[in-house]
Design an enzyme around this catalytic site. Structure first.
Site, PDB file in Angstrom:
ATOM      1  N   ARG A  96      -1.317   7.859  -3.946  1.00  0.00           N
ATOM      2  CA  ARG A  96      -2.201   6.909  -3.253  1.00  0.00           C
ATOM      3  C   ARG A  96      -3.495   7.560  -2.755  1.00  0.00           C
ATOM      4  O   ARG A  96      -3.505   8.677  -2.290  1.00  0.00           O
ATOM      5  CB  ARG A  96      -1.442   6.297  -2.059  1.00  0.00           C
ATOM      6  CG  ARG A  96      -2.172   5.146  -1.402  1.00  0.00           C
ATOM      7  CD  ARG A  96      -1.365   4.601  -0.240  1.00  0.00           C
ATOM      8  NE  ARG A  96      -1.395   5.479   0.927  1.00  0.00           N
ATOM      9  CZ  ARG A  96      -0.578   5.352   1.989  1.00  0.00           C
ATOM     10  NH1 ARG A  96       0.354   4.410   1.992  1.00  0.00           N
ATOM     11  NH2 ARG A  96      -0.675   6.183   3.001  1.00  0.00           N
ATOM     12  N   ASP A  97      -4.564   6.760  -2.820  1.00  0.00           N
ATOM     13  CA  ASP A  97      -5.877   7.166  -2.322  1.00  0.00           C
ATOM     14  C   ASP A  97      -6.293   8.511  -2.905  1.00  0.00           C
ATOM     15  O   ASP A  97      -6.574   9.469  -2.184  1.00  0.00           O
ATOM     16  CB  ASP A  97      -5.883   7.198  -0.795  1.00  0.00           C
ATOM     17  CG  ASP A  97      -7.248   6.853  -0.215  1.00  0.00           C
ATOM     18  OD1 ASP A  97      -8.183   6.635  -1.001  1.00  0.00           O
ATOM     19  OD2 ASP A  97      -7.378   6.814   1.024  1.00  0.00           O
TER      20      ASP A  97
ATOM     21  N   ASP B  47      -8.762   5.288  10.949  1.00  0.00           N
ATOM     22  CA  ASP B  47      -8.930   5.473   9.513  1.00  0.00           C
ATOM     23  C   ASP B  47      -8.529   6.875   9.077  1.00  0.00           C
ATOM     24  O   ASP B  47      -8.232   7.094   7.901  1.00  0.00           O
ATOM     25  CB  ASP B  47     -10.394   5.248   9.106  1.00  0.00           C
ATOM     26  CG  ASP B  47     -10.837   3.815   9.302  1.00  0.00           C
ATOM     27  OD1 ASP B  47     -10.052   2.908   8.996  1.00  0.00           O
ATOM     28  OD2 ASP B  47     -11.970   3.608   9.766  1.00  0.00           O
TER      29      ASP B  47
ATOM     30  N   ASP C 249      -7.990   0.242  -2.542  1.00  0.00           N
ATOM     31  CA  ASP C 249      -8.656   1.442  -3.071  1.00  0.00           C
ATOM     32  C   ASP C 249      -8.095   1.941  -4.395  1.00  0.00           C
ATOM     33  O   ASP C 249      -8.626   2.914  -4.951  1.00  0.00           O
ATOM     34  CB  ASP C 249      -8.607   2.612  -2.068  1.00  0.00           C
ATOM     35  CG  ASP C 249      -9.291   2.301  -0.758  1.00  0.00           C
ATOM     36  OD1 ASP C 249     -10.032   1.310  -0.697  1.00  0.00           O
ATOM     37  OD2 ASP C 249      -9.069   3.044   0.221  1.00  0.00           O
TER      38      ASP C 249
ATOM     39  N   SER D 228      -5.684   9.140   3.956  1.00  0.00           N
ATOM     40  CA  SER D 228      -4.647   8.128   3.787  1.00  0.00           C
ATOM     41  C   SER D 228      -3.776   8.384   2.565  1.00  0.00           C
ATOM     42  O   SER D 228      -3.234   7.470   1.970  1.00  0.00           O
ATOM     43  CB  SER D 228      -5.285   6.734   3.704  1.00  0.00           C
ATOM     44  OG  SER D 228      -6.335   6.712   2.752  1.00  0.00           O
TER      45      SER D 228
ATOM     46  N   TYR E 143       0.834  -1.210   0.000  1.00  0.00           N
ATOM     47  CA  TYR E 143       0.000   0.000   0.000  1.00  0.00           C
ATOM     48  C   TYR E 143       0.869   1.262   0.000  1.00  0.00           C
ATOM     49  O   TYR E 143       1.066   1.894   1.024  1.00  0.00           O
ATOM     50  CB  TYR E 143      -0.902  -0.034   1.242  1.00  0.00           C
ATOM     51  CG  TYR E 143      -1.950   1.052   1.350  1.00  0.00           C
ATOM     52  CD1 TYR E 143      -2.868   1.270   0.332  1.00  0.00           C
ATOM     53  CD2 TYR E 143      -2.051   1.829   2.499  1.00  0.00           C
ATOM     54  CE1 TYR E 143      -3.848   2.256   0.449  1.00  0.00           C
ATOM     55  CE2 TYR E 143      -3.027   2.815   2.631  1.00  0.00           C
ATOM     56  CZ  TYR E 143      -3.918   3.021   1.603  1.00  0.00           C
ATOM     57  OH  TYR E 143      -4.894   3.989   1.720  1.00  0.00           O
TER      58      TYR E 143
END
Length: 391
Positions: A118-119, A346, A164, A125, A113
């Site tokens: 990312r995201d 989260d 994701d 995140s 990840y």
């Protein structure tokens, strides 16, 4: 089967006392090299390892409980297998401690990840690599993980590939950040699949959940996106299938589904993860992709808490769910796993924080909450109190 039926089947074993074994057979003591047959369900032969990082978090939590009566139950959580998130270049170092006490009969779960950009559709995140740093992702992130796995041929590994990422390219490509990251996502995931295609590894590509790619208009494009990247990687034989509900809240077989009666519920037949796994698996098969799944049940013990299906951040009132097991009642679902370590946040509820995401400030989100990945003691205690089945 209805949810209550599944819980009855699993309650006895899931709530059992923690192991009394004090000695673990170290990975280096395992005499034979591991070869995993990704055409079979490896979870029938291996147990998800209770990794040392989550164990240490839970053991520290036991020492800081606000209610001492929870201590015995809290201690049992440390013995539950969960995936370890290698979510930055720095955190690759966690691998070394995690492998040190891995017995031969366990499989170490790792979440890959750290994609560039990312995201792309959320803030909480966001990763360390910008969308134009694919080379760093390959050389500084994936390659070192590959070398560590190659150095441990006698150990078994299960990998969840980039939560994701590909689902965002299906549903959030109108976001500028997702448009900028799209090429890096596809190339990065393909590179990860190709390089991590090792004999002692089994891989599952993240496929969101039923409330994401399960919409009638999203299933076919979602399956085609996963298949596209899988084929670009050369159709690696160690890819077993897909992962669903990672860090999510959806029930496995609740019927009617949590949002079945919502105004737009008629446009999503995948009202629980069992239906989603079945329908998405069929779409994947048609697209030429391996079609078995693992499902995260780590925090889905309580339903009916979210105001909207897309509410994803630190859901208030949540509880630990069914413990990891290969007994899913489904030929398609290989295992229920704990993908997200329960107790790790989260995202932050601090509205002044750089990584604050508005979803973490919604009325159904627990507050206060720290930055993503940081420990939230109060949230852990809530998950424990609301666990179904109980510890």
């Amino acid at each position: 089967m209805k949810s209550e039926t599944v819980l009855a089947l699993f309650a006895a074993g899931a709530a059992a006392a923690p192991s009394t074994k004090t000695a673990r057979k170290a990975a280096e003591a395992c005499s034979d090299a591991v070869t995993l047959d990704a055409s079979t369900n490896v979870w029938k032969d291996y147990t998800l390892h209770p990794n040392s990082f989550f164990r240490a978090e839970v053991e520290a939590a036991v020492e800081n409980l606000s209610d001492a009566s929870l201590a015995e139950a809290a201690a049992k959580v440390a013995d539950v297998g969960s995936f370890l998130w290698l979510d930055s270049i720095e955190n690759i170092a966690k691998f070394d401690d995690a492998i040190a006490d891995l017995p031969c009969e366990n499989i170490l779960g790792l979440v890959i990840y750290d994609l560039p950009g990312r995201d792309c559709a959320a803030k909480a995140s966001n990763g360390e690599l910008s969308a134009d740093e694919l080379d760093r992702y390959k050389s500084e992130y994936i390659d070192p993980i590959v070398e560590k796995i190659k150095a441990n041929p006698n150990s078994a590994f299960a990998l969840i590939i980039e939560p994701d990422s590909l689902p965002n390219l299906v549903t959030n490509i109108d976001e500028t950040a997702c448009q900028e990251a799209a090429d890096a996502y596809e190339a990065g995931v393909a590179y990860a699949l190709e390089q991590l295609n090792l004999p002692n590894v089994v891989m599952y590509i993240d496929a969101g959940h039923g409330g994401w790619l399960g919409w009638d208009d999203n299933i076919k494009p979602g399956a085609e996106e996963l298949a596209k990247v899988y084929k670009a990687a050369g159709s690696p034989e160690q890819v077993r299938g897909f992962a669903t509900n990672i860090a999510g809240w959806n029930a496995w077989d609740l019927s009617p589904g949590e949002f079945a009666d919502s105004p737009d519920g008629q446009y999503n037949a995948c009202q629980n993860e069992e239906i989603y796994v079945t329908k998405f698996s069929a779409a994947l098969e048609s697209a030429g992709f391996p079609a078995h799944a693992i499902v995260d049940t780590g925090r889905n013990g309580v339903t009916g808490l979210r105001e909207e299906w897309g509410d994803w951040c630190n859901v208030d009132g949540a509880g630990f769910g069914v413990r990891p097991t290969a007994d899913t009642g489904s030929d398609i679902a290989d295992a229920f796993v704990w993908g997200k370590p329960g107790g790790e946040s989260d995202g932050t509820s601090d509205t002044s924080a750089t990584r604050y995401d508005s979803f973490c400030g919604l009325s159904d989100a627990y507050k206060p909450s720290p930055e993503a990945g940081e420990w939230n003691q109060d949230y852990f205690e809530m998950l424990l109190k609301n666990a179904v089945p109980a510890f």
